[in-house]
Design a protein around this motif. Structure first.
Motif, PDB file in Angstrom:
ATOM      1  N   ASN A   7      -5.349 -40.091  19.860  1.00 34.16           N
ATOM      2  CA  ASN A   7      -6.273 -39.061  19.369  1.00 34.16           C
ATOM      3  C   ASN A   7      -7.468 -39.624  18.608  1.00 34.16           C
ATOM      4  O   ASN A   7      -8.014 -38.969  17.724  1.00 34.16           O
ATOM      5  N   ARG A   8      -7.851 -40.831  18.957  1.00 36.41           N
ATOM      6  CA  ARG A   8      -9.024 -41.455  18.325  1.00 36.41           C
ATOM      7  C   ARG A   8     -10.073 -41.734  19.387  1.00 36.41           C
ATOM      8  O   ARG A   8      -9.744 -42.248  20.466  1.00 36.41           O
ATOM      9  N   VAL A   9     -11.297 -41.408  19.097  1.00 40.26           N
ATOM     10  CA  VAL A   9     -12.401 -41.658  20.033  1.00 40.26           C
ATOM     11  C   VAL A   9     -13.523 -42.382  19.279  1.00 40.26           C
ATOM     12  O   VAL A   9     -13.914 -41.978  18.175  1.00 40.26           O
ATOM     13  N   GLN A  10     -13.986 -43.459  19.857  1.00 34.79           N
ATOM     14  CA  GLN A  10     -15.063 -44.255  19.253  1.00 34.79           C
ATOM     15  C   GLN A  10     -16.409 -43.533  19.450  1.00 34.79           C
ATOM     16  O   GLN A  10     -16.652 -42.974  20.524  1.00 34.79           O
ATOM     17  N   VAL A  11     -17.251 -43.535  18.432  1.00 38.94           N
ATOM     18  CA  VAL A  11     -18.549 -42.871  18.569  1.00 38.94           C
ATOM     19  C   VAL A  11     -19.707 -43.851  18.344  1.00 38.94           C
ATOM     20  O   VAL A  11     -19.767 -44.542  17.344  1.00 38.94           O
ATOM     21  N   SER A  12     -20.604 -43.882  19.331  1.00 35.32           N
ATOM     22  CA  SER A  12     -21.781 -44.761  19.296  1.00 35.32           C
ATOM     23  C   SER A  12     -23.026 -43.885  19.369  1.00 35.32           C
ATOM     24  O   SER A  12     -23.011 -42.851  20.033  1.00 35.32           O
ATOM     25  N   THR A  13     -24.101 -44.346  18.746  1.00 33.29           N
ATOM     26  CA  THR A  13     -25.383 -43.627  18.878  1.00 33.29           C
ATOM     27  C   THR A  13     -26.395 -44.523  19.580  1.00 33.29           C
ATOM     28  O   THR A  13     -26.439 -45.726  19.332  1.00 33.29           O
ATOM     29  N   LEU A  14     -27.162 -43.895  20.471  1.00 33.11           N
ATOM     30  CA  LEU A  14     -28.169 -44.622  21.262  1.00 33.11           C
ATOM     31  C   LEU A  14     -29.563 -44.398  20.695  1.00 33.11           C
ATOM     32  O   LEU A  14     -29.856 -43.311  20.206  1.00 33.11           O
ATOM     33  N   LEU A  15     -30.394 -45.408  20.832  1.00 37.19           N
ATOM     34  CA  LEU A  15     -31.819 -45.240  20.518  1.00 37.19           C
ATOM     35  C   LEU A  15     -32.632 -46.029  21.538  1.00 37.19           C
ATOM     36  O   LEU A  15     -32.330 -47.199  21.810  1.00 37.19           O
ATOM     37  N   SER A  16     -33.652 -45.399  22.083  1.00 36.39           N
ATOM     38  CA  SER A  16     -34.566 -46.110  22.971  1.00 36.39           C
ATOM     39  C   SER A  16     -35.610 -46.801  22.091  1.00 36.39           C
ATOM     40  O   SER A  16     -36.430 -46.144  21.458  1.00 36.39           O
ATOM     41  N   ILE A  17     -35.556 -48.140  22.050  1.00 35.03           N
ATOM     42  CA  ILE A  17     -36.500 -48.862  21.177  1.00 35.03           C
ATOM     43  C   ILE A  17     -37.783 -49.204  21.937  1.00 35.03           C
ATOM     44  O   ILE A  17     -38.765 -49.639  21.348  1.00 35.03           O
ATOM     45  N   LYS A  18     -37.746 -49.040  23.246  1.00 33.36           N
ATOM     46  CA  LYS A  18     -38.961 -49.265  24.054  1.00 33.36           C
ATOM     47  C   LYS A  18     -38.809 -48.408  25.300  1.00 33.36           C
ATOM     48  O   LYS A  18     -37.918 -48.654  26.116  1.00 33.36           O
ATOM     49  N   THR A  19     -39.657 -47.406  25.408  1.00 35.26           N
ATOM     50  CA  THR A  19     -39.467 -46.374  26.419  1.00 35.26           C
ATOM     51  C   THR A  19     -40.499 -46.464  27.550  1.00 35.26           C
ATOM     52  O   THR A  19     -41.686 -46.651  27.286  1.00 35.26           O
ATOM     53  N   GLY A  20     -40.012 -46.303  28.777  1.00 35.87           N
ATOM     54  CA  GLY A  20     -40.891 -46.083  29.939  1.00 35.87           C
ATOM     55  C   GLY A  20     -41.589 -47.307  30.500  1.00 35.87           C
ATOM     56  O   GLY A  20     -41.495 -48.418  29.967  1.00 35.87           O
ATOM     57  N   ALA A  21     -42.239 -47.095  31.654  1.00 36.91           N
ATOM     58  CA  ALA A  21     -43.050 -48.119  32.342  1.00 36.91           C
ATOM     59  C   ALA A  21     -42.259 -49.376  32.688  1.00 36.91           C
ATOM     60  O   ALA A  21     -42.789 -50.485  32.664  1.00 36.91           O
ATOM     61  N   CYS A  22     -40.990 -49.214  33.038  1.00 35.81           N
ATOM     62  CA  CYS A  22     -40.166 -50.382  33.381  1.00 35.81           C
ATOM     63  C   CYS A  22     -40.539 -50.875  34.795  1.00 35.81           C
ATOM     64  O   CYS A  22     -40.697 -50.070  35.714  1.00 35.81           O
ATOM     65  N   PRO A  23     -40.648 -52.190  34.978  1.00 32.44           N
ATOM     66  CA  PRO A  23     -41.020 -52.703  36.306  1.00 32.44           C
ATOM     67  C   PRO A  23     -39.910 -52.596  37.364  1.00 32.44           C
ATOM     68  O   PRO A  23     -40.210 -52.745  38.558  1.00 32.44           O
ATOM     69  N   GLU A  24     -38.678 -52.336  36.949  1.00 35.51           N
ATOM     70  CA  GLU A  24     -37.581 -52.241  37.928  1.00 35.51           C
ATOM     71  C   GLU A  24     -37.637 -50.885  38.642  1.00 35.51           C
ATOM     72  O   GLU A  24     -38.242 -49.933  38.138  1.00 35.51           O
ATOM     73  N   ASP A  25     -36.980 -50.793  39.804  1.00 30.44           N
ATOM     74  CA  ASP A  25     -37.099 -49.555  40.593  1.00 30.44           C
ATOM     75  C   ASP A  25     -35.780 -48.776  40.720  1.00 30.44           C
ATOM     76  O   ASP A  25     -35.569 -48.084  41.718  1.00 30.44           O
ATOM     77  N   CYS A  26     -34.929 -48.875  39.710  1.00 30.03           N
ATOM     78  CA  CYS A  26     -33.624 -48.183  39.727  1.00 30.03           C
ATOM     79  C   CYS A  26     -33.854 -46.692  40.046  1.00 30.03           C
ATOM     80  O   CYS A  26     -34.523 -45.989  39.263  1.00 30.03           O
ATOM     81  N   LYS A  27     -33.283 -46.242  41.149  1.00 25.46           N
ATOM     82  CA  LYS A  27     -33.621 -44.901  41.669  1.00 25.46           C
ATOM     83  C   LYS A  27     -33.150 -43.755  40.768  1.00 25.46           C
ATOM     84  O   LYS A  27     -33.563 -42.620  40.932  1.00 25.46           O
ATOM     85  N   TYR A  28     -32.223 -44.066  39.870  1.00 27.46           N
ATOM     86  CA  TYR A  28     -31.685 -43.027  38.989  1.00 27.46           C
ATOM     87  C   TYR A  28     -32.508 -42.871  37.707  1.00 27.46           C
ATOM     88  O   TYR A  28     -32.327 -41.931  36.959  1.00 27.46           O
ATOM     89  N   CYS A  29     -33.409 -43.818  37.443  1.00 28.68           N
ATOM     90  CA  CYS A  29     -33.875 -43.957  36.057  1.00 28.68           C
ATOM     91  C   CYS A  29     -35.232 -43.319  35.772  1.00 28.68           C
ATOM     92  O   CYS A  29     -36.239 -43.649  36.400  1.00 28.68           O
TER      93      CYS A  29
END
Ligand code: SAM
Ligand code: DTB
Ligand code: SF4
Length: 347
Positions: free
Chosen positions: A41-63
Motif C-alpha cells: 500500500n505504498r506508492v512512490q511520488v515523483s514530480t516532473l518539470l520541463s527545464i527546457k521546452t520545445g524545438a527538439c531536433p529529434e522526430d519522435c512521432k509521439y512528442c
C-alpha cells in the motif's frame, strides 16, 4: 504464494504467454509477486518539470516537443537554476520525494552542462531525490552528473527494437542502450520504460519488456506511459489502447522486474479512478504527482491524495536515508491538503 526470482533471460514465448493469461490470473500473479518485494500500500511520488521546452531536433512521432511538428508550443531556453529550485521546493511542499527534470534535447551541450549540474546539486540539497532526462549522454557527461549527485537518469526505450524505426528515425535503439550502459557504469539508477498506444502490437510490448528485463541489471524505475495524444503530432489520431491491455502491460512488467518500481506514468488524466486502482493492483507503485507532466496535464495533487486516501495508499518515503522528519512533514501536509479540500467541497 507463487515464488518469484529476479531473472534476465526472458523469452518472447514466455512473455507472450503472460500477456495471454486470463486477466484475473495475471493480476493475481502480479499482485503476489508485488507483495514479495514491496509494501503493497505504498506508492512512490515523483514530480516532473520541463527545464527546457520545445524545438527538439529529434522526430519522435509521439512528442509535442519535437521541432518537426507544429503543436503550438512556445520554444523556451534552459530555465534559470533559481526557478528550477523554486519548483523543486514547491514539489517537496506538496509531498513529492523525487524531482525529475526533463529537457527537449537530442543531447546536452557543453554550454548547458554547468547549469544542469547546479540544478542537480541544488535539488539534492533540498533533500529530494534527483532525476534528469536530457537525451543521449557522453561518458564524461554521465560521470559529471553522477558526481553532482544525480540519483536517477530517465532514458526510455519506448518500444521494441523492431517497431522503433516506425516512431523515431533520428536516433537508434543501440544509442539508447549505450547511454543506459554509461548511466549504470557511473553508478546511477536507471529509469527506463516506454509508451503504449502508438500502434504497436502485443509482440512489441513484450519486446520492450524483454529489452528492459534482460539488461544486466533491471532498471530501478520502469515508467509505462499511455500515449498522450497531442494535436499536431503524427500520432494524434491513434486508436485508444484498451484499458485492460494497459493494465496487462503493468502486470507483466511487475512479474518480469519484481524489484523495480513500475510507474503508472503519462496518461493518468485520461484514466478514471477505477482504472488507476486496477493499475496499483497490477503492481504499479509509482506515479507522477503534480498538475503538469512536461507540457501536458496530470491530475491535480489534491485529487491524487483523495484517491490515495480512498484506497488506503500512502506515499512512499525516500529510498535512501529515510528521513523520518521529512516523511512526517509530507504526511502531515498531505493530510492537511486532503482535509481542507474535503472541507471546501462540503460547503
Ligand atoms: N528528450 C529526452 C529524451 O527523449 O530522452 C528527454 C525528454 S522526453 C519528453 C521523455 C520521455 O517522455 C520520452 O522518452 C517518452 O517516452 C515520453 N513522452 C514524450 N511524449 C509523450 C507523449 N505524448 N505521451 C506519452 N509519453 C510521452
Ligand atoms: C516518462 O517516462 N514520462 C515522462 C518522463 N518520463 C520524462 C514524460 C511524459 C511526457 C508526456 C507528454 C508531455 O507532457 O509533454
Ligand atoms: Fe525530443 Fe525527447 Fe520529445 Fe524525442 S521525446 S522529440 S528526444 S523531447
Amino acid at each position: 504464494m507463487i515464488a518469484s526470482v529476479t531473472r534476465h533471460d526472458w523469452t518472447p514465448a514466455e512473455v507472450l504467454a503472460l500477456f495471454k493469461l486470463p486477466f484475473n490470473d495475471l493480476l493475481f500473479q502480479a499482485q503476489s509477486v508485488h507483495r514479495q518485494y514491496f509494501e503493497p500500500n505504498r506508492v512512490q511520488v515523483s514530480t516532473l518539470l520541463s527545464i527546457k521546452t520545445g524545438a527538439c531536433p529529434e522526430d519522435c512521432k509521439y512528442c509535442p516537443q519535437s521541432g518537426h511538428y507544429n503543436t503550438g508550443l512556445d520554444k523556451e531556453k534552459l530555465m534559470e537554476v533559481e526557478k528550477v529550485l523554486q519548483a523543486a521546493a514547491d514539489a517537496k511542499a506538496i509531498g513529492s520525494t523525487r524531482f525529475c527534470m526533463g529537457a527537449a534535447w537530442k543531447h546536452p551541450s557543453a554550454k548547458d552542462m554547468p547549469y544542469v549540474l547546479k540544478m542537480v546539486e541544488g535539488v539534492k540539497a533540498l533533500g529530494l531525490e534527483t532525476c534528469m532526462t536530457l537525451g543521449k549522454l557522453t561518458q564524461e557527461q554521465t560521470e559529471a552528473l553522477a558526481q553532482a549527485g544525480l540519483d536517477y537518469y530517465n532514458h526510455n526505450l519506448d518500444t521494441s527494437p523492431e517497431f522503433y524505426g516506425n516512431i523515431i528515425t533520428t536516433r537508434t535503439y543501440s544509442e539508447r542502450l549505450q547511454t543506459l550502459a554509461y548511466v549504470r557504469d557511473a553508478g546511477m539508477k536507471i529509469c527506463s520504460g516506454g509508451i503504449l498506444g502508438m500502434g504497436e502490437s502485443v509482440e512489441d510490448r513484450a519486446g520492450l519488456l524483454i529489452q528492459l528485463a534482460n539488461l544486466p541489471e533491471h532498471p530501478e524505475s520502469v515508467p509505462i506511459n499511455m500515449l498522450v495524444k497531442v494535436k499536431g503530432t503524427p500520432l494524434a489520431e491513434e486508436e485508444d489502447v484498451d484499458p485492460f491491455d494497459f493494465i496487462r502491460m503493468l502486470a507483466v512488467a511487475r512479474i518480469m522486474m519484481p524489484e523495480s518500481h513500475v510507474r503508472l506514468s503519462a496518461g493518468r488524466e485520461q484514466m478514471n479512478e477505477q482504472m488507476q486502482a486496477l493499475a496499483f493492483l497490477a503492481g504499479a507503485n509509482s506515479i507522477f504527482y503534480g498538475e503538469k507532466l512536461l507540457t501536458t496535464g496530470n491530475p491535480q495533487a489534491d485529487k491524487d491524495m483523495r484517491l490515495f486516501a480512498r484506497l488506503g495508499i500512502q506515499p512512499e518515503a525516500r529510498e535512501e536515508h529515510a528521513d523520518e522528519v521529512h516523511q512526517a512533514a509530507i504526511e502531515q501536509a498531505l493530510i492537511e491538503q486532503r482535509d481542507s479540500k474535503l472541507f471546501y467541497s462540503a460547503v
